[in-house]
Design a protein around this motif. Structure first.
Motif, short mmCIF file in Angstrom:
data_model
loop_
_atom_site.label_atom_id
_atom_site.label_comp_id
_atom_site.label_asym_id
_atom_site.label_seq_id
_atom_site.Cartn_x
_atom_site.Cartn_y
_atom_site.Cartn_z
N ALA A 106 -33.42 -44.02 -16.29
CA ALA A 106 -32.99 -45.42 -16.25
C ALA A 106 -31.85 -45.63 -15.26
O ALA A 106 -31.83 -46.60 -14.50
CB ALA A 106 -32.57 -45.88 -17.64
N GLY A 107 -30.87 -44.72 -15.28
CA GLY A 107 -29.73 -44.85 -14.37
C GLY A 107 -30.13 -44.74 -12.92
O GLY A 107 -29.66 -45.50 -12.06
N LEU A 108 -31.03 -43.79 -12.61
CA LEU A 108 -31.49 -43.62 -11.23
C LEU A 108 -32.31 -44.83 -10.78
O LEU A 108 -32.18 -45.28 -9.63
CB LEU A 108 -32.31 -42.35 -11.11
CG LEU A 108 -31.52 -41.04 -11.20
CD1 LEU A 108 -32.46 -39.85 -11.32
CD2 LEU A 108 -30.61 -40.86 -9.98
N LEU A 109 -33.14 -45.36 -11.66
CA LEU A 109 -33.92 -46.53 -11.30
C LEU A 109 -33.04 -47.75 -11.07
O LEU A 109 -33.30 -48.57 -10.18
CB LEU A 109 -34.97 -46.83 -12.37
CG LEU A 109 -36.14 -45.87 -12.44
CD1 LEU A 109 -37.09 -46.26 -13.57
CD2 LEU A 109 -36.90 -45.82 -11.11
N ARG A 110 -32.01 -47.90 -11.88
CA ARG A 110 -31.09 -49.01 -11.67
C ARG A 110 -30.50 -48.97 -10.27
O ARG A 110 -30.42 -49.99 -9.58
CB ARG A 110 -29.96 -48.95 -12.71
CG ARG A 110 -28.97 -50.12 -12.64
CD ARG A 110 -27.80 -49.90 -13.57
NE ARG A 110 -27.03 -48.73 -13.18
CZ ARG A 110 -26.71 -47.72 -13.99
NH1 ARG A 110 -27.10 -47.74 -15.26
NH2 ARG A 110 -26.01 -46.69 -13.55
N ASP A 176 -43.65 -43.36 -9.73
CA ASP A 176 -44.01 -42.37 -10.75
C ASP A 176 -42.74 -41.91 -11.46
O ASP A 176 -42.43 -40.71 -11.49
CB ASP A 176 -44.74 -41.20 -10.10
CG ASP A 176 -45.39 -40.26 -11.13
OD1 ASP A 176 -45.59 -40.70 -12.28
OD2 ASP A 176 -45.69 -39.11 -10.78
N ALA A 177 -42.02 -42.87 -12.01
CA ALA A 177 -40.69 -42.61 -12.55
C ALA A 177 -40.77 -42.18 -14.02
O ALA A 177 -40.89 -43.00 -14.92
CB ALA A 177 -39.83 -43.87 -12.43
N TRP A 178 -40.69 -40.88 -14.23
CA TRP A 178 -40.62 -40.34 -15.58
C TRP A 178 -39.73 -39.11 -15.57
O TRP A 178 -39.27 -38.67 -14.51
CB TRP A 178 -42.03 -40.02 -16.12
CG TRP A 178 -42.72 -38.88 -15.46
CD1 TRP A 178 -43.18 -38.82 -14.18
CD2 TRP A 178 -43.03 -37.60 -16.05
NE1 TRP A 178 -43.77 -37.60 -13.93
CE2 TRP A 178 -43.69 -36.82 -15.06
CE3 TRP A 178 -42.82 -37.05 -17.32
CZ2 TRP A 178 -44.13 -35.53 -15.29
CZ3 TRP A 178 -43.27 -35.75 -17.54
CH2 TRP A 178 -43.92 -35.01 -16.55
N THR A 230 -29.08 -48.73 -20.51
CA THR A 230 -28.65 -48.09 -19.26
C THR A 230 -29.17 -48.85 -18.04
O THR A 230 -28.44 -49.07 -17.07
CB THR A 230 -29.14 -46.64 -19.21
OG1 THR A 230 -28.58 -45.92 -20.32
CG2 THR A 230 -28.72 -45.94 -17.92
N TYR A 231 -30.44 -49.25 -18.09
CA TYR A 231 -31.00 -49.98 -16.94
C TYR A 231 -30.50 -51.42 -16.90
O TYR A 231 -30.31 -51.99 -15.82
CB TYR A 231 -32.53 -49.96 -16.99
CG TYR A 231 -33.14 -50.62 -15.78
CD1 TYR A 231 -33.33 -49.91 -14.59
CD2 TYR A 231 -33.51 -51.97 -15.80
CE1 TYR A 231 -33.86 -50.51 -13.48
CE2 TYR A 231 -34.05 -52.59 -14.68
CZ TYR A 231 -34.21 -51.85 -13.52
OH TYR A 231 -34.74 -52.46 -12.40
#
Length: 293
Positions: A106-110, A176-178, A230-231
């Motif tokens: 979540a943090g990286l996607l944010r 492909d965010a997991w 988080t996001y």
């Protein structure tokens, strides 16, 4: 080790001057990863993925100048080495690490979704159905009626996706965010595998983790709440959530079908997933969805 990919590795290393004599297979899958001496990792694509490999190099070189921690290409390579129909790229090996957590994702996607694409960054539009039809056609072990059902379901979702409701403005998405594509090191989490990186709805990245809560029950309510906190957004409240959820579930089922084609021990899992999608296993979350390699 695959005789084919070791031959590809040898030829690619010779072209860039790397030692392949002590290469060690890290993982064999959609892409084969080999550890080379000197802290270098070689990534060998499946056939026909040269443009995707070139895109990964472009995106990760750009990300090196942003706040998003990501894997780093080795040397000055700005294009993949092409051997036959396979693309070979070289990367700096990560320090000791473990699989990231959902909050790491979540943090990286944010951070990733906050970036503005630079002028000249040519990204393809998100392709949520890539390889789904091929996986259905390739699952020859499935009952013909089930394969027909999957084809019909694919066509329905392709039509529905064209009418996707408005949501977060389209931007750079990972695709492909997991957890498996996040490595947590002593210095923090690092994002990996940009093969599906594209321009599209950020919700696509978020739904990848949402299905682990609403579909399979792999995430507890507390874990999902932490992810959303988080996001900064709960994608399950969006009007288009069910569309992307259904596409993700179809992808997960056809991936299991592809794996079961070569590994009969996995066929039971695919049949169970298919029965869930067909409405034979009650309501979500569905029990007994287990991970397939």
């Amino acid at each position: 080790m695959s005789t084919e990919t070791t031959a590809v590795l040898r030829r690619a290393c010779e072209q860039v001057g790397l030692n392949h004599g002590a290469a060690e297979l890290i993982r064999a899958g959609e892409n084969d990863l080999y550890r080379l001496p000197g802290g270098v990792v070689a990534r060998i694509s499946r056939p026909g993925q040269v443009s995707a490999a070139a895109k990964e190099l472009r995106v990760t070189r750009w990300l090196a100048g942003t706040q998003v921690p990501a894997v780093r290409p080795w040397g000055e390579q700005d294009a993949p080495v092409v051997v036959g129909e396979r693309a070979v790229t070289f990367w700096h090996e990560l320090p000791p690490h473990e699989q990231g957590s959902t909050t790491d994702v979540a943090g990286l996607l944010r951070e990733l979704h906050s970036l503005d694409l630079p002028d000249g960054m040519d990204l393809p539009e998100l392709a949520p159905f890539v390889r789904v039809a091929e996986r259905i056609d390739g699952a020859t072990w499935l009952d013909p009626q089930d394969r027909d059902w999957l084809r019909k379901r694919l066509a329905e979702l392709q039509d529905t996706y064209q009418e996707l409701p408005a949501g977060i403005p389209w931007r750079l998405v990972h695709g492909d965010a997991w957890r498996g594509n996040v490595a947590t090191t002593a210095g923090g989490p690092i994002l990996m595998d940009f093969e599906r990186c594209a321009y599209g709805p950020p919700e696509w990245d978020l739904v990848s983790t949402a299905v682990a809560h609403v579909t399979t029950g792999w995430l507890t309510t507390e874990q999902w709440t932490d992810y959303c906190r988080t996001y900064g957004y709960d994608v399950t409240t969006w009007d288009g959530f069910e569309v992307l959820r259904d596409i993700r579930e179809l992808r997960m089922t056809t991936t299991a079908a592809q794996i079961a084609e070569r590994d009969p021990d996995r066929r039971g899992q695919c049949i169970h997933r298919l029965a869930c999608l067909q409405g034979h296993r009650g309501s979500r979350p569905w029990e007994s969805w287990s991970a397939v390699p």
